[in-house]
Design an enzyme around this catalytic site. Structure first.
Site, mmCIF file in Angstrom:
data_model
loop_
_atom_site.group_PDB
_atom_site.id
_atom_site.type_symbol
_atom_site.label_atom_id
_atom_site.label_comp_id
_atom_site.label_asym_id
_atom_site.label_seq_id
_atom_site.Cartn_x
_atom_site.Cartn_y
_atom_site.Cartn_z
ATOM 1 N N TRP A 1 60.792 56.526 18.990
ATOM 2 C CA TRP A 1 59.290 56.814 19.197
ATOM 3 C C TRP A 1 58.581 56.121 18.217
ATOM 4 O O TRP A 1 58.950 56.232 17.154
ATOM 5 C CB TRP A 1 59.105 58.268 19.289
ATOM 6 C CG TRP A 1 57.659 58.710 18.888
ATOM 7 C CD1 TRP A 1 56.729 58.582 19.971
ATOM 8 C CD2 TRP A 1 56.958 59.207 17.762
ATOM 9 N NE1 TRP A 1 55.607 58.803 19.523
ATOM 10 C CE2 TRP A 1 55.593 59.154 18.052
ATOM 11 C CE3 TRP A 1 57.367 59.374 16.622
ATOM 12 C CZ2 TRP A 1 54.483 59.589 17.567
ATOM 13 C CZ3 TRP A 1 56.272 59.899 15.660
ATOM 14 C CH2 TRP A 1 55.146 60.070 15.948
ATOM 15 N N LYS B 1 53.805 59.067 24.551
ATOM 16 C CA LYS B 1 52.858 59.882 24.247
ATOM 17 C C LYS B 1 51.478 59.834 24.402
ATOM 18 O O LYS B 1 51.174 58.548 24.803
ATOM 19 C CB LYS B 1 52.976 60.212 22.561
ATOM 20 C CG LYS B 1 52.400 61.141 21.811
ATOM 21 C CD LYS B 1 52.795 61.286 20.410
ATOM 22 C CE LYS B 1 51.810 62.132 19.780
ATOM 23 N NZ LYS B 1 52.411 62.664 18.318
ATOM 24 N N ASP C 1 62.259 69.975 18.869
ATOM 25 C CA ASP C 1 61.283 68.830 18.306
ATOM 26 C C ASP C 1 60.018 69.642 17.896
ATOM 27 O O ASP C 1 58.913 69.752 18.611
ATOM 28 C CB ASP C 1 61.062 67.729 19.015
ATOM 29 C CG ASP C 1 60.017 66.772 18.151
ATOM 30 O OD1 ASP C 1 59.730 67.196 16.907
ATOM 31 O OD2 ASP C 1 59.538 65.774 18.915
ATOM 32 N N ASP D 1 49.456 68.183 20.810
ATOM 33 C CA ASP D 1 50.880 68.125 20.350
ATOM 34 C C ASP D 1 51.170 68.797 19.020
ATOM 35 O O ASP D 1 51.488 67.994 17.951
ATOM 36 C CB ASP D 1 51.208 66.875 20.205
ATOM 37 C CG ASP D 1 52.807 66.262 19.851
ATOM 38 O OD1 ASP D 1 53.429 67.059 20.392
ATOM 39 O OD2 ASP D 1 52.827 65.208 19.122
ATOM 40 N N GLU E 1 60.848 57.452 24.174
ATOM 41 C CA GLU E 1 59.574 58.656 24.225
ATOM 42 C C GLU E 1 58.151 58.173 24.132
ATOM 43 O O GLU E 1 57.677 57.437 23.349
ATOM 44 C CB GLU E 1 59.890 59.478 22.879
ATOM 45 C CG GLU E 1 59.203 60.813 22.785
ATOM 46 C CD GLU E 1 59.263 61.526 21.554
ATOM 47 O OE1 GLU E 1 59.500 61.169 20.628
ATOM 48 O OE2 GLU E 1 59.053 62.852 21.751
ATOM 49 N N ASP F 1 58.892 64.708 26.156
ATOM 50 C CA ASP F 1 58.471 65.724 25.041
ATOM 51 C C ASP F 1 57.299 66.563 25.625
ATOM 52 O O ASP F 1 56.419 65.919 26.176
ATOM 53 C CB ASP F 1 58.034 64.923 23.595
ATOM 54 C CG ASP F 1 57.414 65.942 22.751
ATOM 55 O OD1 ASP F 1 56.845 66.957 22.996
ATOM 56 O OD2 ASP F 1 58.206 65.833 21.483
ATOM 57 N N ASP G 1 53.322 70.916 17.934
ATOM 58 C CA ASP G 1 54.616 71.155 17.544
ATOM 59 C C ASP G 1 55.044 72.512 16.986
ATOM 60 O O ASP G 1 55.891 72.713 16.117
ATOM 61 C CB ASP G 1 55.194 70.084 16.455
ATOM 62 C CG ASP G 1 55.445 68.972 17.306
ATOM 63 O OD1 ASP G 1 56.419 68.328 18.063
ATOM 64 O OD2 ASP G 1 54.508 67.924 16.962
ATOM 65 N N HIS H 1 62.686 66.457 24.811
ATOM 66 C CA HIS H 1 62.251 67.261 23.475
ATOM 67 C C HIS H 1 61.582 68.445 23.732
ATOM 68 O O HIS H 1 60.158 68.458 24.234
ATOM 69 C CB HIS H 1 61.224 66.285 22.768
ATOM 70 C CG HIS H 1 61.889 65.151 21.962
ATOM 71 N ND1 HIS H 1 61.519 64.610 20.745
ATOM 72 C CD2 HIS H 1 63.320 65.038 21.593
ATOM 73 C CE1 HIS H 1 62.361 63.913 20.231
ATOM 74 N NE2 HIS H 1 63.472 64.050 20.407
ATOM 75 N N HIS I 1 53.467 65.960 24.666
ATOM 76 C CA HIS I 1 53.056 64.602 24.892
ATOM 77 C C HIS I 1 52.380 64.244 25.831
ATOM 78 O O HIS I 1 52.139 63.162 26.502
ATOM 79 C CB HIS I 1 54.508 63.630 24.613
ATOM 80 C CG HIS I 1 54.993 63.514 23.087
ATOM 81 N ND1 HIS I 1 55.275 62.552 22.712
ATOM 82 C CD2 HIS I 1 54.601 64.469 22.431
ATOM 83 C CE1 HIS I 1 56.060 62.823 21.568
ATOM 84 N NE2 HIS I 1 55.395 64.063 21.028
HETATM 85 C C1 RNT Z 1 56.153 62.978 17.646
HETATM 86 C C2 RNT Z 1 57.377 62.541 18.563
HETATM 87 C C3 RNT Z 1 58.523 62.661 17.629
HETATM 88 C C4 RNT Z 1 58.719 63.237 16.283
HETATM 89 C C5 RNT Z 1 59.985 63.349 15.627
HETATM 90 C C6 RNT Z 1 59.869 63.670 14.317
HETATM 91 O O1 RNT Z 1 54.938 63.210 18.402
HETATM 92 O O2 RNT Z 1 57.491 63.965 19.236
HETATM 93 O O3 RNT Z 1 59.612 62.838 18.729
HETATM 94 O O4 RNT Z 1 58.360 64.549 16.534
HETATM 95 O O5 RNT Z 1 60.639 62.149 15.795
HETATM 96 ZN ZN ZN Z 2 59.223 64.384 20.344
#
Ligand code: RNT
Ligand code: ZN
Length: 420
Positions: A184, A227, A328, A296, A225, A261, A298, A288, A264
Site C-alpha cells: 500500500w 484507497k 488493520d 478511513d 491495496e 480494506d 481505523d 483488511h 478505503h
Molecule cells: C492505510 C492502509 C494500510 C495501513 C497499514 C498500516 O490506509 O489501510 O493498510 O493501515 O499498512
Molecule cells: Zn489497510
C-alpha cells in the site's frame, strides 16, 4: 452462576432445529487464520530508532492513552498478552518499520536479519508472519514513493519493495507458513492534478520492477491495496480501486491479489458488496478488517452489520478458506491491548456468527423462488442465541468468556503499562 455448558447445550438444540452443526462451525471458525497487525500496539510508529519517528502518508492515530510500547520487547509482551484473550489460529502482521537493527538502517537497506527477533518469537510460538513494506512515515515519501517523478526517490522505494518480498520469503522459510505481503502506498494529491495518468504509469512500472526483480521468491502472496483518499491527499490517490483492480487482473499471477480494506471506499460503498465480483475473477482476496467512521478512521473492529455481512458473504460463497483475513486499525485513545482484544475477537466472532446460519437451506429457498421465506430466514438468525456458543467457544479455547478478559487487561495496565 452462569454455566457456559448449559447455555451451549441449549444453543445446540436451537441450531439443530435448522440442521446447523455447532461443533463444526466452531471448528471452522477456530481454524481460520486471522493476521493480527502489530501496529495497534505503538500507534504505527515502528522501531526504527529514529527520534523523530512520526506517522505520515494520509493516515493518523488520535489519542494519547498511556502505556504505548516503545521497543520490540514491550511490543512483543503486549502482543502476547492480547493473544491470550483471542481464540483461534493467529498470524502476526509486521510492517517494515518494525525492524530491529542495532543502528538505524534505511528502508532501502533492510535485510531479513533485522527481523530475527520477530522470527525467533514467531517460531517459538508456532505462528506465521505476514509483512508490509512501509511506504510512509519517511522524509523521502513527501513527494510520492512508488509514483515519485524523481527517479532517484522512486528507485529508493522500489528497492524497499524488492527487499520486502525477500524478507517475506525468509519469513516463509523460517516459519514454514506462507507470508502474505500487503503493498500500500499513500501516494496522491490534495488537489486533482493536471497529470493524473503519469503517477499511475509510474506506479505500475514500480510494481512491475519489484515483481520482476523478485520473481524467484517463494512462499509469498502479494495483496495490492487501493484507497479512495488520505488526509492531505483528499482529491487523488494514484492507487485507486480501479488502478489496483486493473493491476491485479492484468498481472494474472496466482500470487498477486487484491486487498480490500473496509475503510478505503466512499462511505456508501461496502466491501461485502464487492467480494463476489472480485471472486468471479480471482481465487484469493486479502481482507483488511477495520472500521471507518465517516472516513478511513481505523476504529477498532466492531461486531457490526458490515463486518458480519463480509463474513456471511465469504461463508455463502465458500470462500472463507481462500481469503486472507487481516486486521488493520489503530486507536490511541483507549488501552491498546483492549483495542486488539476487542477488534480481534469481533473479527472471529463475525466468522463464527456467519457459520451459524443455514446457508444450504437459504440457497435452496432462493433457488425455489421462495423469496418470502428467504427474508424470514435471514431475519431470524439476527437474534439467534449466538452469544451462548461464542462464550462456550472462548472458554474452550482458554481465551476467557464474556468480559472476563477485561479485569486481566486492567491488571496488566496497572502492573506493566502504567510503569512505562
Ligand atoms: C492505510 C492502509 C494500510 C495501513 C497499514 C498500516 O490506509 O489501510 O493498510 O493501515 O499498512
Ligand atoms: Zn489497510
Amino acid at each position: 452462576m452462569y454455566d457456559v455448558n448449559k447455555g451451549y447445550e441449549l444453543a445446540k438444540e436451537f441450531y439443530a432445529q435448522y440442521g446447523i452443526d455447532v461443533d463444526k462451525a466452531m471448528e471452522i471458525a477456530n481454524a481460520t487464520p486471522i493476521s493480527m497487525h502489530c501496529w495497534q500496539g505503538d500507534d504505527v510508529l515502528g522501531l526504527e530508532q529514529k527520534e523523530d519517528a512520526a506517522l505520515s502518508g494520509g493516515i493518523q492515530t488520535t489519542g494519547n492513552y498511556p502505556g504505548r510500547a516503545t521497543n520490540g520487547e514491550e511490543l512483543r509482551q503486549d502482543i502476547e498478552t492480547a493473544m491470550k484473550y483471542i481464540p483461534g489460529e493467529l498470524k502476526l502482521n509486521l510492517h517494515a518499520n518494525y525492524q530491529e537493527a542495532d543502528t538505524f538502517v534505511d528502508r532501502d537497506a533492510i535485510e531479513p536479519k533485522h527481523f530475527d527477533k520477530w522470527v525467533n518469537w514467531a517460531v517459538e510460538k508456532g505462528i506465521g508472519l505476514d509483512f508490509n513494506p512501509t511506504y510512509f512515515g519517511h522524509p523521502k515519501g513527501e513527494n510520492g514513493t512508488l509514483t515519485a517523478a524523481d527517479e532517484e526517490v522512486r528507485k529508493f522505494w522500489i528497492e524497499h519493495g524488492i527487499r520486502s518480498r525477500q524478507i517475506g520469503e525468509y519469513f516463509y522459510k523460517k516459519t514454514g507458513k506462507p507470508c502474505v505481503i500487503n503493498h500500500w502506498t499513500p501516494d496522491g494529491d490534495k488537489e486533482v492534478p493536471i497529470d493524473t495518468i503519469g503517477p499511475r504509469q509510474r506506479l505500475k512500472d514500480s510494481y512491475d520492477q519489484i515483481f520482476e526483480a523478485t520473481k524467484d521468491v517463494q512462499g509469498v502472496i502479494d495483496g495490492i491495496e487501493s484507497k479512495v483518499f488520505g488526509i492531505g491527499l483528499e482529491s487523488y490517490t494514484a492507487g485507486s480501486h480501479e488502478f489496483c483492480m486493473g493491476y491485479v487482473m492484468k498481472a494474472n499471477k496466482d500470487h498477486i491479489i487484491m486487498t480490500l480494506d473496509t475503510g478505503h471506499y466512499h462511505p456508501t460503498e461496502v466491501v461485502s458488496a464487492k467480494l463476489a465480483s472480485v471472486y468471479t475473477f480471482s481465487d484469493h482476496v486479502l481482507l483488511h478488517v477495520s472500521r471507518p467512521i465517516r472516513w478511513d478512521s481505523d476504529h477498532v473492529v466492531s461486531f457490526d452489520e458490515e463486518t458480519r455481512a463480509i463474513m456471511e458473504e465469504l461463508v455463502r460463497m465458500d470462500k472463507l478458506k481462500d481469503t486472507y483475513i487481516a486486521t488493520d486499525f489503530f486507536d490511541a485513545s483507549i488501552n491498546r491491548i483492549a483495542a486488539w482484544v476487542i477488534g480481534m475477537r469481533n473479527t472471529r466472532k463475525a466468522i463464527l456468527a456467519a457459520l451459524l446460519q443455514p446457508v444450504d437451506k437459504m440457497k435452496e429457498l432462493e433457488a425455489a423462488g421462495d423469496v418470502s421465506a428467504r427474508l424470514a430466514f435471514k431475519e431470524e438468525f439476527k437474534a439467534a442465541p449466538f452469544a451462548l456458543v461464542w462464550d462456550y467457544y472462548c472458554e474452550k479455547e482458554n481465551a476467557k468468556k464474556g468480559l472476563e478478559w477485561l479485569d486481566e487487561v486492567r491488571k496488566y495496565e496497572k502492573d506493566v503499562l502504567s510503569k512505562r
